[in-house]
Design a protein around this motif. Structure first.
Motif, short mmCIF file in Angstrom:
data_model
loop_
_atom_site.label_atom_id
_atom_site.label_comp_id
_atom_site.label_asym_id
_atom_site.label_seq_id
_atom_site.Cartn_x
_atom_site.Cartn_y
_atom_site.Cartn_z
N VAL A 35 0.84 -1.20 0.00
CA VAL A 35 0.00 0.00 0.00
C VAL A 35 0.88 1.25 0.00
O VAL A 35 0.55 2.26 -0.62
N GLY A 36 2.02 1.18 0.68
CA GLY A 36 2.94 2.30 0.66
C GLY A 36 3.41 2.63 -0.75
O GLY A 36 3.54 3.81 -1.12
N ARG A 37 3.66 1.62 -1.56
CA ARG A 37 4.08 1.86 -2.95
C ARG A 37 2.96 2.53 -3.73
O ARG A 37 3.21 3.44 -4.54
N GLU A 38 1.74 2.07 -3.52
CA GLU A 38 0.60 2.68 -4.22
C GLU A 38 0.40 4.12 -3.76
O GLU A 38 0.13 5.02 -4.58
N HIS A 39 0.52 4.34 -2.46
CA HIS A 39 0.38 5.69 -1.90
C HIS A 39 1.42 6.63 -2.51
O HIS A 39 1.09 7.75 -2.95
N ARG A 40 2.65 6.19 -2.56
CA ARG A 40 3.71 7.04 -3.11
C ARG A 40 3.49 7.31 -4.60
O ARG A 40 3.78 8.41 -5.09
N ALA A 41 2.98 6.32 -5.31
CA ALA A 41 2.70 6.54 -6.73
C ALA A 41 1.63 7.62 -6.91
O ALA A 41 1.73 8.45 -7.82
N ALA A 42 0.62 7.62 -6.05
CA ALA A 42 -0.42 8.65 -6.13
C ALA A 42 0.14 10.03 -5.84
O ALA A 42 -0.30 11.03 -6.43
N ARG A 43 1.12 10.12 -4.95
CA ARG A 43 1.69 11.41 -4.59
C ARG A 43 2.75 11.87 -5.61
O ARG A 43 2.92 13.07 -5.83
N GLU A 44 3.46 10.94 -6.24
CA GLU A 44 4.60 11.29 -7.08
C GLU A 44 4.33 11.13 -8.57
O GLU A 44 4.93 11.83 -9.39
N ALA A 45 3.45 10.20 -8.95
CA ALA A 45 3.21 9.94 -10.38
C ALA A 45 1.70 9.86 -10.62
O ALA A 45 1.03 10.89 -10.72
N ALA A 46 1.16 8.66 -10.68
CA ALA A 46 -0.28 8.52 -10.89
C ALA A 46 -0.70 7.09 -10.56
O ALA A 46 0.10 6.15 -10.66
N VAL A 47 -1.96 6.95 -10.20
CA VAL A 47 -2.57 5.64 -9.95
C VAL A 47 -3.90 5.56 -10.68
O VAL A 47 -4.53 6.58 -10.96
N LEU A 48 -4.30 4.33 -10.96
CA LEU A 48 -5.61 4.07 -11.56
C LEU A 48 -6.35 3.12 -10.61
O LEU A 48 -5.83 2.05 -10.27
N ILE A 49 -7.54 3.52 -10.19
CA ILE A 49 -8.29 2.77 -9.19
C ILE A 49 -9.66 2.43 -9.77
O ILE A 49 -10.40 3.32 -10.21
N ASP A 50 -9.99 1.16 -9.74
CA ASP A 50 -11.31 0.71 -10.20
C ASP A 50 -12.32 0.97 -9.08
O ASP A 50 -12.33 0.28 -8.07
N GLN A 51 -13.19 1.95 -9.28
CA GLN A 51 -14.23 2.29 -8.30
C GLN A 51 -15.62 2.12 -8.90
O GLN A 51 -16.56 2.85 -8.59
N THR A 52 -15.74 1.09 -9.71
CA THR A 52 -17.01 0.79 -10.37
C THR A 52 -18.13 0.58 -9.36
O THR A 52 -19.31 0.84 -9.66
N SER A 53 -17.79 0.15 -8.17
CA SER A 53 -18.82 -0.16 -7.18
C SER A 53 -19.50 1.07 -6.61
O SER A 53 -20.50 0.95 -5.88
N PHE A 54 -19.00 2.28 -6.90
CA PHE A 54 -19.71 3.48 -6.47
C PHE A 54 -21.20 3.35 -6.79
O PHE A 54 -21.57 2.89 -7.87
N ALA A 55 -22.05 3.78 -5.86
CA ALA A 55 -23.47 3.87 -6.16
C ALA A 55 -23.73 5.14 -6.97
O ALA A 55 -23.18 6.20 -6.65
N LYS A 56 -24.54 5.01 -8.02
CA LYS A 56 -24.79 6.14 -8.91
C LYS A 56 -26.29 6.25 -9.17
O LYS A 56 -26.95 5.25 -9.49
#
Length: 806
Positions: free
Chosen positions: A463-484
């Motif tokens: 999770v630390g690697r993912e966190h750092r990627a979000a702060r320094e580069a970019a991440v892609l997160i599947d949030q399809t489960s959001f209610a819409k």
């Protein structure tokens, strides 16, 4: 009209009548207690992981203490205290954290040595016991006597109780309850409270209401009196490592347990004549439990067994009971699924239901037991049974932080499920949806499964690697489960502006972060509203709140308004592209101008990516530049592949919900269900900026919030940081200048700031200000130890001057 004469039904009648609802009628198909109440074991414990459920159970204790004197009916109530044992280091850690939780909630709880525990409970051996917890206000009761006392109290206050009266049907016309047809005739009514125990699911289904519970066999033994007799003041005992519980009974013991292989009952329906009946004793199935118990209480080896009780009870998929007004039918309330602690909950549950009926909302935040926490998978009885049997088997197992259920999975999946699985995703589940929690790396020797612990868990580095990627580069997160949801119609704007505390009367293409409040200013919903047309809004909220938020919005649309609400969750995939290089990636896959001038924060546009029309929302829950990309599900894999390919050279990586949590904690973003909810107003939660008080627009809850802003608040949400070696989970006690002032509502770790982070409300009955909060010296109690903490009312992370720490 209350249906069901067990402890919960009689408690609801008692509390309604005491509140002045003397036109209350309780219907029982046979005799009071004849369902499952009569064979309950009768232990009354109070501590739960929720402050409000602990408060609710505390109401039961306070009621049972006075009920006999008030009604003249014996109750068998004994406040003899309750012991809980710990027989290994992890369990002792759990118990110590429970003791801190008890302190947070104002419940007296003492940590004892093995010898001190044995002094209170001399029948047991303690060779393997590391320590124990003792709650002096716990106790036990006679279930039948308590119920009869509640029934007498209800009658004395003006309620009517009818036994031998079977409910044949509930009359509903155009969505309005008109009456109940019984074996003794029809009775007109406008409100039904269904407390029918195991029968609740089938009865509620006749009026289109889903109640996810099933019947499971539960066994316990009643011994003959010991020689010498067991002392009447012996505390109740829970020995979770041996899956067993004990209480004194007429000089002997009642002993039961929660076996890991529970047996369901009545899969095809409950027999119509099942009243005051038990199931055949299953000695073979109970034998392992008995062996475990004899290891703790050797005297059981020679004790006479009077009876092995096998009584079916209703259990639920998450182990919590079910309260509240059904989302499918106005004025139809449910109190059921008590998971074998109906006696402990009965007094408080009846109070909560009565106040819910009276006021239209719960007396305080009861989300963890609210019927609206369920969703589509819970419509299927077979799925509910599968998950419920797992929950039953975990009743006494370790309650690990971040623990996931395994049964009934996968159920609901994004189109990207297989791709993410191949990429090393370790999935969690919410409302049936498979959601990536974190991604394992073969390069780092990781496997995509959770290893639970009260220390840092095995996913911490990933999770630390993912966190750092979000702060320094970019991440892609599947949030399809959001209610819409889509709200459409000529009156959509006026209706939504009444429901929302923030102003949604903005230009087409705008986004509005807003709460939805009740009349007391409590936060009932926390979501994002997109204006997509003059008469249409696109609403996005959290996965777990799909049923609750839809129900709140739909019921809050003013009468006569021409506005219709639709659940369109399954139509769209959501890909969250977040991080300082997210614009660079997006620019490489679309012709749309996504510069800051052309696409400012808080707006949305339709852009093209790989042939797909994408609704791009410039918004963030992680504190970085980014977009939520909402697109038709059939384009999901195509758009995902395009983005991953475009981001390969700039450090784009997959990320999951655990990274979202650490990122949002650093930025101070609130989470509904923990940091904010019906017990909190926007002013208390630091969200006053999102309330349209400066406008002349009326909205629900306005007067309450305006009044609070003029005066003092008695609690205020604050952030805390402490040594990174301290694991914060939530519910840790907050001390200000040495005085207990609250508890953490959420906790975790901030990889950017290199500190553990928690949020919680600082309380002062005489009122407080921002200066009062920040002027204090703070400590947090974690598993019985106090650690120094720093307080802040500002975000801990500022992207303008942050440096990511390893």
């Amino acid at each position: 009209m209350i249906i069901g004469g067990g402890i919960v039904g009689c408690s609801t009648a008692y509390h309604l009548a005491k509140s002045g609802w003397t036109d209350t009628v309780l219907l029982e198909r046979h005799k009071l207690t004849s369902g499952s109440t009569f064979h309950a074991a009768g232990l009354v414990g109070q501590l739960r992981s929720s402050a409000n459920i602990t408060q609710l159970l505390g109401h039961s204790v306070e009621l049972y203490k006075r009920l006999e004197d008030e009604t003249g009916q014996a109750t068998g109530w004994k406040m003899n205290g309750g012991l809980r044992l710990a027989c290994n280091a992890e369990r002792w850690n759990e118990v110590k954290r429970q003791a801190t939780t008890a302190k947070s909630f104002g419940l007296e709880m003492h940590l004892l040595s093995a010898k001190e525990a044995q002094d209170l409970w001399p029948l047991m051996t303690v060779d393997d016991v590391i320590g124990a917890a003792f709650l002096p206000t716990d106790g036990q009761a006679n279930p039948t006597d308590i119920t009869m006392a509640l029934a007498r109290g209800a009658r004395q206050a003006g309620a009517t109780i009818c036994e031998d009266t079977d409910v044949l049907s509930i009359d509903v016309e155009d969505g309005v309850i008109r009456g109940v047809v019984t074996s003794q005739g029809r009775i007109e009514c406008s409100v039904v409270v269904c407390c029918a125990g195991q029968w609740t699911r089938s009865l509620a289904a006749t009026v289109g209401v889903n109640v996810p519970l099933v019947s499971v066999q539960h066994q316990y033994v009643i011994t003959a009196p010991f020689t010498p007799p067991v002392p009447r003041d012996l505390p109740t005992l829970r020995d979770p490592d041996r899956l067993t519980y004990y209480k004194e009974e007429v000089g002997g013991l009642v002993m039961g347990g929660y076996e890991p292989n529970p047996v369901p009952w009545a899969n095809d329906g409950i027999p119509s004549d099942f009243n005051f009946k038990l199931l055949d004793s299953d000695f073979d199935h109970f034998s392992p439990t008995m062996d475990l118990a004899m290891g703790r209480v050797p005297a059981l080896q020679s004790a006479g067994i009077n009876e092995l009780i096998n009584g079916p009870e209703s259990f639920t998929p998450d182990g919590n009971f079910i309260l509240g007004e059904a989302p499918e039918l106005k004025n139809f309330f449910v109190g059921a699924g008590f998971n074998a602690f109906g006696i402990a909950a009965g007094g408080g549950a009846g109070m909560a239901l009565a106040e819910w009926v009276h006021a239209g909302v719960a007396p305080y935040d009861l989300w963890v037991v609210d019927i609206r926490r369920f969703g589509r998978p819970h419509q299927d009885t077979d799925w509910v049974r599968t998950r419920t049997l797992e929950a039953y088997g975990k009743h006494y197992t370790m309650a690990w932080p971040n623990e996931e259920h395994d049964s009934g999975r996968p159920c609901r999946t994004s189109p990207l499920y297989s791709r993410l699985l191949d990429a090393g995703a370790c999935f969690g589940e919410k409302l049936g949806w498979e959601r990536p929690n974190w991604f394992a790396s073969a390069e780092h020797g990781e496997q995509p499964h959770d290893v639970y612990s009260y220390d840092r868990q095995n996913w911490f580095a990933a999770v630390g690697r993912e966190h750092r990627a979000a702060r320094e580069a970019a991440v892609l997160i599947d949030q399809t489960s959001f209610a819409k949801f889509a709200l459409k119609g000529p009156d959509a704007l006026s209706a939504l502006n009444w429901i929302c505390s923030n102003n949604v009367d903005k230009s087409v293409g705008s986004l509005t972060y807003t709460q939805m409040l009740d009349d007391s200013g409590g936060i009932q919903c926390d979501l994002t509203v997109c204006r997509v047309a003059h008469d249409e809004f696109y609403i996005v909220t959290g996965t777990g709140f799909a049923t609750s938020d839809f129900d709140w919005i739909e019921r809050s649309i003013p009468v006569g308004a021409n506005a219709q609400l639709f659940d369109i969750t399954s139509a769209n995939t959501v890909l969250s592209l977040m991080g300082p290089r997210s614009r660079e990636i997006l620019e490489s896959v679309t012709r749309a101008d996504v510069s800051n001038d052309a696409f400012p924060f808080g707006t949305q546009q339709i852009i093209g990516i790989a042939g797909c029309p994408v609704r791009a929302l410039r918004v963030t829950y992680v504190g970085e530049l980014g977009w939520e990309l909402h697109l038709p599900v059939e384009y999901a894999t195509t758009v995902y592949d395009a983005l991953m390919s475009a981001g390969a050279g700039v450090g784009l990586r997959n990320a999951g919900y655990r990274a979202i949590e650490s990122l949002r904690l650093e930025k101070g973003y609130r989470a509904w269900g923990s940091d904010i909810g019906p017990d909190h107003t926007p002013i208390e939660a630091g969200l006053g900026w999102a309330v349209k008080l400066r406008s002349e627009i009326d909205f629900r809850g306005r007067s309450a919030v305006a009044q609070q802003r003029k005066g003092w608040v008695r609690k205020m949400l604050a952030g805390f940081t402490c040594d990174p070696a301290v694991v914060l989970l939530g519910r840790e006690t907050i001390y200000r200048n040495g005085k207990r002032v609250g508890w953490l509502t959420s906790g975790g770790y901030g990889y950017t700031i290199g500190r553990s982070i928690g949020y919680g409300y600082v309380r002062n009955a005489d009122g407080l200000t921002r200066d009062y909060v920040t002027a204090g010296t703070y400590q947090l109690e974690v598993a019985g130890e106090q650690v120094p903490a720093e307080v802040s009312l500002q975000p801990f992370y500022d992207p303008r001057n942050a440096r990511v720490k390893s």
